[in-house]
Motif scaffolding. Structure first.
Motif, PDB file in Angstrom:
ATOM      1  N   ALA A   1      21.510  40.578 -15.165  1.00 43.42           N
ATOM      2  CA  ALA A   1      22.798  40.298 -15.725  1.00 43.42           C
ATOM      3  C   ALA A   1      22.988  41.330 -16.743  1.00 43.42           C
TER       4      ALA A   1
ATOM      5  N   ILE B   1      19.638  38.773 -20.908  1.00 45.32           N
ATOM      6  CA  ILE B   1      19.903  38.663 -22.194  1.00 45.32           C
ATOM      7  C   ILE B   1      21.402  38.220 -22.341  1.00 45.32           C
ATOM      8  N   ASP B   2      21.790  37.181 -23.295  1.00 49.04           N
ATOM      9  CA  ASP B   2      22.893  36.682 -23.468  1.00 49.04           C
ATOM     10  C   ASP B   2      23.463  36.046 -22.373  1.00 49.04           C
TER      11      ASP B   2
ATOM     12  N   TYR C   1      35.539  43.367 -17.376  1.00 50.73           N
ATOM     13  CA  TYR C   1      34.868  44.789 -17.153  1.00 50.73           C
ATOM     14  C   TYR C   1      36.112  45.741 -16.651  1.00 50.73           C
TER      15      TYR C   1
ATOM     16  N   ASP D   1      23.697  43.049 -11.501  1.00 50.84           N
ATOM     17  CA  ASP D   1      25.005  41.967 -12.203  1.00 50.84           C
ATOM     18  C   ASP D   1      25.766  41.681 -11.050  1.00 50.84           C
ATOM     19  N   ALA D   2      26.452  40.397 -11.228  1.00 52.11           N
ATOM     20  CA  ALA D   2      27.574  40.201 -10.254  1.00 52.11           C
ATOM     21  C   ALA D   2      28.702  40.879 -10.103  1.00 52.11           C
TER      22      ALA D   2
ATOM     23  N   LEU E   1      22.676  36.188  -9.580  1.00 53.52           N
ATOM     24  CA  LEU E   1      21.331  35.861 -10.059  1.00 53.52           C
ATOM     25  C   LEU E   1      20.755  34.745  -9.493  1.00 53.52           C
TER      26      LEU E   1
ATOM     27  N   ARG F   1      23.617  48.003 -21.683  1.00 54.93           N
ATOM     28  CA  ARG F   1      23.288  48.200 -22.946  1.00 54.93           C
ATOM     29  C   ARG F   1      21.907  48.166 -23.542  1.00 54.93           C
TER      30      ARG F   1
HETATM   31  C1  LIG Z   1      27.468  38.005 -21.942  1.00 51.54           C
HETATM   32  S1  LIG Z   1      27.372  39.223 -20.526  1.00 51.54           S
HETATM   33  C2  LIG Z   1      25.844  39.908 -20.865  1.00 51.54           C
HETATM   34  C3  LIG Z   1      25.605  41.184 -20.364  1.00 51.54           C
HETATM   35  C4  LIG Z   1      24.211  41.821 -20.908  1.00 51.54           C
HETATM   36  N1  LIG Z   1      22.890  41.079 -20.446  1.00 51.54           N
HETATM   37  C5  LIG Z   1      24.287  42.256 -22.274  1.00 51.54           C
HETATM   38  O1  LIG Z   1      23.560  41.807 -22.930  1.00 51.54           O
HETATM   39  O2  LIG Z   1      25.152  43.157 -22.935  1.00 51.54           O
HETATM   40  C6  LIG Z   1      26.739  38.022 -19.198  1.00 51.54           C
HETATM   41  C7  LIG Z   1      26.674  38.946 -17.814  1.00 51.54           C
HETATM   42  O3  LIG Z   1      26.324  37.853 -16.815  1.00 51.54           O
HETATM   43  C8  LIG Z   1      26.906  38.282 -15.604  1.00 51.54           C
HETATM   44  N2  LIG Z   1      26.994  36.926 -14.697  1.00 51.54           N
HETATM   45  C9  LIG Z   1      27.816  35.953 -14.900  1.00 51.54           C
HETATM   46  N3  LIG Z   1      27.208  35.016 -13.763  1.00 51.54           N
HETATM   47  C10 LIG Z   1      26.511  35.746 -13.061  1.00 51.54           C
HETATM   48  C11 LIG Z   1      25.993  35.471 -11.928  1.00 51.54           C
HETATM   49  N4  LIG Z   1      26.152  34.256 -11.133  1.00 51.54           N
HETATM   50  N5  LIG Z   1      24.982  36.330 -11.070  1.00 51.54           N
HETATM   51  C12 LIG Z   1      25.057  37.598 -11.574  1.00 51.54           C
HETATM   52  N6  LIG Z   1      25.343  37.983 -12.846  1.00 51.54           N
HETATM   53  C13 LIG Z   1      26.326  37.024 -13.526  1.00 51.54           C
HETATM   54  C14 LIG Z   1      28.428  38.780 -15.848  1.00 51.54           C
HETATM   55  O4  LIG Z   1      29.057  39.592 -15.061  1.00 51.54           O
HETATM   56  C15 LIG Z   1      27.933  39.493 -17.243  1.00 51.54           C
HETATM   57  O5  LIG Z   1      27.775  40.879 -17.068  1.00 51.54           O
END
Ligand SMILES: C[S@@+](CC[C@H](N)C(=O)[O-])C[C@H]1O[C@@H](n2cnc3c(N)ncnc32)[C@H](O)[C@@H]1O
Length: 235
Positions: A56, A116-117, A19, A77-78, A100, A61
């Motif tokens: 997350a 999501i995702d 990011y 989000d992290a 999370l 979006r």
């Molecule tokens: C593939 S992206 C999906 C983002 C969003 N949900 C979307 O659909 O556009 C995965 C997200 O999970 C977040 N993430 C990964 N591990 C995490 C954690 N342990 N705690 C919080 N967020 C986390 C990442 O920073 C990232 O923004």
């Protein structure tokens, strides 16, 4: 705890650097269509007092979809760099930087959470799902997707990690953790975290290229689950 073959902190750093280093948006502004579809079906259960969390959320979006539903919208989000991008297009969202697995929210706080995702990118998804369960109200709903190897992106530019091949864990581009789940594995994971399965359906959708991450338009196939935290049984 589910077998972990990835490093959660390294993984979070990798997302944050993505990011940070990508001008504009990685995921684009188009929400994945199933989010609006599933939310529309439960909207009558929500009110202006409801609390909705995009967990997350990345660059948010799906936040505009949640904002169209009744209630107060939160995003977490992290990645601080991801959360900064949410602020650029919407100020009416309460943003929280947190893991999370350890959020700042009270027990039984949310009526609805979208995740999501993300489950497929977590080395230890059970810990995060336990936390989603804690912060959901009894009767509250969690909308998530958990892809299997039928997803078109599975195993593309991904190196297997871990000793257990059946676990289908990979590093994408040598950096980002992914794990793909067969249906029985996905259902066992969410049930072990205390959720009831309300809907279990497959969806397909198309996405534009994700700058810095996946440089071509692509299709996804994923299992979509609508999960419910059971009402507490009074004794
Ligand atoms: C593939 S992206 C999906 C983002 C969003 N949900 C979307 O659909 O556009 C995965 C997200 O999970 C977040 N993430 C990964 N591990 C995490 C954690 N342990 N705690 C919080 N967020 C986390 C990442 O920073 C990232 O923004």
């Amino acid at each position: 705890m589910t077998e972990s073959t990835g490093d959660t902190n390294a993984n979070k750093r990798a997302w944050d650097e993505l990011y940070r280093d990508t001008p504009g948006s990685v995921w684009g502004s188009q929400p994945i269509p199933f989010v609006a579809e599933f939310l529309a079906d439960i909207e009558s259960d929500l009110s202006s007092e409801s609390r909705l969390l995009d967990a997350a959320a990345g660059e948010g979006r799906h936040v505009p979809v949640l904002l169209r539903s009744p209630g107060i919208v939160f995003a977490c989000d992290a990645s601080s760099h991801a959360l900064e991008k949410i602020a650029q297009f919407n100020g009416s969202v309460q943003r929280h930087q947190c893991d999370l697995a350890e959020t700042p929210f009270a027990d039984d706080f949310f009526d609805f959470i979208s995740l999501i995702d993300t489950i497929e990118t977590l080395p230890n998804p059970d810990v995060s799902l336990d936390e989603m369960h804690r912060i959901l109200k009894p009767g509250g709903l969690l909308l998530c997707n958990i892809p299997g190897k039928e997803d078109n992106i599975a195993e593309v530019a991904m190196q297997p990690v871990g000793a257990n091949e059946a676990a289908a864990s990979y590093l994408y581009q040598g950096t980002y953790f992914y794990r793909f789940y067969e249906e029985t594995e996905a259902l066992s994971l969410v049930k072990s975290c205390g959720f009831e399965v309300q809907r279990n359906e497959i969806r397909h959708w198309e996405e534009e290229a994700h700058p810095g991450f996946r440089e071509y338009a692509h299709e996804h196939t994923s299992r979509v689950l609508l999960l419910r935290k059971p009402m507490t049984v009074s004794t």
